[in-house]
Design a protein around this motif. Sequence first.
Motif, short mmCIF file in Angstrom:
data_model
loop_
_atom_site.label_atom_id
_atom_site.label_comp_id
_atom_site.label_asym_id
_atom_site.label_seq_id
_atom_site.Cartn_x
_atom_site.Cartn_y
_atom_site.Cartn_z
N ASP A 165 0.82 -1.22 0.00
CA ASP A 165 0.00 0.00 0.00
C ASP A 165 0.86 1.27 0.00
N MET B 174 -4.56 -2.99 2.12
CA MET B 174 -5.67 -2.22 1.55
C MET B 174 -5.85 -2.54 0.06
N VAL C 204 -7.84 -5.55 -0.10
CA VAL C 204 -9.24 -5.29 0.28
C VAL C 204 -9.99 -4.71 -0.93
N THR D 283 -10.22 -7.70 -3.62
CA THR D 283 -10.85 -8.98 -3.29
C THR D 283 -11.75 -8.93 -2.05
N GLY D 284 -11.69 -7.84 -1.29
CA GLY D 284 -12.46 -7.76 -0.05
C GLY D 284 -11.75 -8.39 1.13
N ASP D 285 -10.61 -9.01 0.88
CA ASP D 285 -9.87 -9.70 1.95
C ASP D 285 -8.47 -9.10 2.05
N PRO D 286 -8.06 -8.62 3.24
CA PRO D 286 -6.73 -8.01 3.35
C PRO D 286 -5.58 -9.02 3.19
N THR E 157 -2.34 -0.60 8.07
CA THR E 157 -3.20 -1.21 9.09
C THR E 157 -4.03 -0.09 9.70
N GLY F 252 -11.06 -1.77 12.86
CA GLY F 252 -10.71 -2.30 11.54
C GLY F 252 -9.97 -3.62 11.63
N PHE F 253 -9.49 -4.11 10.47
CA PHE F 253 -8.84 -5.43 10.47
C PHE F 253 -7.50 -5.41 11.20
#
Length: 338
Positions: free
Chosen positions: A11, A41, A44, A47-50, A72, A77-78
């Motif tokens: 990122d 990010m 995310v 794919t929606g998955d970190p 992060t 958040g995740f």
Amino acid sequence: MARDITLIPGDGIGPEITDATLKVLAATGLVFNWDRQLGGMAAVAATGDPLPEATLASIRRTRLALKGPLTTPVGGGFRSINVALRKEFELYANVRPAKTIVHGQRYDNIDIVLVRENLEGLYIGQERWVERDGDPHGQAESVAVVTRSGSERVIRYAFEYAAQHGRKKVSIVHKANILKNTSGLFLEVGREIAKEYAGRVEMNELIIDNCAMQLVMRPEQFDVIVTTNLFGDILSDEISGLVGGLGLAPGGNIGTSAAIFEAVHGSAPDIAGQGIANPSALILAAAMMLDHLGETAAGDRVRRAIVATIVADEVRTRDLGGTASTGEFGDAVARRVV
Ligand code: NAI
Ligand code: MG
């Protein structure tokens, strides 16, 4: 034969510094099979998955990754993908060398290797909210776990590193005066392992707060430092400041089943997309990766190219007082790889 390596540009400034790093690696003449994967990010968004399964599967296969920084979220958040990757591949030792490149600055001749325990302590993610005074967020709790086996392997790694790299001293940094169990166990194990290296590698002990002060007053007393996760996180940023900042600080996460090389710094959202980030930290991390692959001559060539570019050519990015863009600096280093 081309070596398979997972590449996670990451990122923020990650993609910019990754491009520069790949050019420098190409200039070594070695051929790599990059398996580009997503994380953080960027993952995310796509794919929606970190931390997509494909990324994990790639590292399982290659057992080696070069990784840009991953953002992060602060607070909620995740959870950190960096921490998740370290856990997944048991990357127990985080090796963070800091060496002076530009001499005659406020600090000179710094040559410190910090080895940070990378899996335990306060980073295990066992935190919870407790209701207090009717407020569901009235109290927050965190569990720190330190194990004898976990301490043993990282401290042994630090002493073994010192012995193999001709280093004289390992400083064990702790807070065993207050954290008598968690920090106490780490120190106890450190004292035991130090005995095995007596006559070969010296050992000394410092309490973390004193160590933080000593680092800015008399950094030349330090050689190799080994410490627990949180202290290592903070001290490695502090130590990078002694050699010109985060733009110059590489790191390797070494484990039993894989190794991941990255910069110490994060995604630097304040300068992302501007083409002004210093790629040196990731380039130096790539040089550590070459060492790890047994290509130490190539690693040395890359390190010398960085020094020649910054010192002899005086091509520098803005964080080091220059005007070169990330790309210009990367190209200049690549030309210097001989
Ligand atoms: P940061 O390390 O990204 O930035 C701190 C300061 O250093 C900023 O002013 C930045 O512009 C500067 N900086 C960092 N790298 C630089 C470079 N290569 N060249 C020039 N200047 C540079 O730390 P920050 O802002 O606290 O964190 C940003 C994000 O990065 C957060 O989401 C954090 O969780 C994440 N992070 C990720 C890491 C990783 O992937 N291993 C490590 C540290 C933070
Ligand atoms: Mg950090």
